[in-house]
Design a protein around this motif. Structure first.
Motif, PDB file in Angstrom:
ATOM      1  N   VAL A 194       0.840  -1.204   0.000  1.00 29.82           N
ATOM      2  CA  VAL A 194       0.000   0.000   0.000  1.00 29.82           C
ATOM      3  C   VAL A 194       0.873   1.251   0.000  1.00 29.82           C
ATOM      4  CG1 VAL A 194      -1.658   1.320   1.381  1.00 29.82           C
ATOM      5  CG2 VAL A 194      -1.901  -1.159   1.178  1.00 29.82           C
ATOM      6  N   GLY A 195       0.502   2.231  -0.799  1.00 24.42           N
ATOM      7  CA  GLY A 195       1.266   3.470  -0.832  1.00 24.42           C
ATOM      8  C   GLY A 195       0.381   4.649  -1.195  1.00 24.42           C
ATOM      9  N   LYS A 196       0.993   5.839  -1.307  1.00 28.78           N
ATOM     10  CA  LYS A 196       0.296   7.075  -1.685  1.00 28.78           C
ATOM     11  C   LYS A 196      -0.954   7.317  -0.853  1.00 28.78           C
ATOM     12  CE  LYS A 196       1.792   7.446  -6.473  1.00 28.78           C
ATOM     13  NZ  LYS A 196       1.372   7.775  -7.823  1.00 28.78           N
ATOM     14  N   LEU A 197      -0.858   7.108   0.446  1.00 33.03           N
ATOM     15  CA  LEU A 197      -2.033   7.280   1.292  1.00 33.03           C
ATOM     16  C   LEU A 197      -2.310   8.758   1.566  1.00 33.03           C
ATOM     17  CD1 LEU A 197      -3.253   5.008   3.992  1.00 33.03           C
ATOM     18  CD2 LEU A 197      -2.985   7.387   4.640  1.00 33.03           C
TER      19      LEU A 197
END
Lengths: 86, 86
Positions: free
Chosen positions: A35-38
């Motif tokens: 998961v990224g760019k939260l």
């Protein structure tokens, strides 16, 4: 007629967002290394009484930009749809 | 493949929501007497690396229910869509 409005208030691009950065930094250790760019934001849902969808949208945008978002730092995305009568 | 996920976390029905009640009570004095049934929540957007949309949805739901929402008091609505490649 009644319309359902939904407003999502998010920080403008370029504004420091330490809450999101903190969550993102914690994710790999919690098993979410995919998961990224939260980014976090606030959401508001409400109903508006108006004679047309265009007018309901105008009122929802006025409410969002005048009271729910801080326009210096935040963007508000507004969506409006008719409420089905019971 | 990359997928964009959006999670909206809201209080479950029946849980006291003083923030929303306060905003709603202030609205008529601020010129918004056509607005009602206001509810606040938190929104999260993020990207997930996964082999399929079903898998991305599963991961987004795991993240939402395990870390972003408090399942005692809150519901999480998750939506997932593919990110267009650049």
């Amino acid at each position: 007629m009644r319309f359902a409005a939904r407003v999502e208030v998010r920080l403008r691009p370029g504004i420091a967002d330490p809450e999101s950065a903190t969550i993102e930094r914690a994710l790999p250790a919690l098993g979410f290394d995919d998961v990224g760019k939260l980014a976090t934001g606030r959401s508001f849902r409400f109903e508006i009484e108006a004679e047309s969808e265009a007018r309901a949208r105008e009122r929802a945008e006025a409410l969002a930009t005048r009271l729910l978002a801080n326009p210096v730092m935040e963007d508000a995305a507004v969506s409006v749809s008719p409420v089905e009568s019971p």
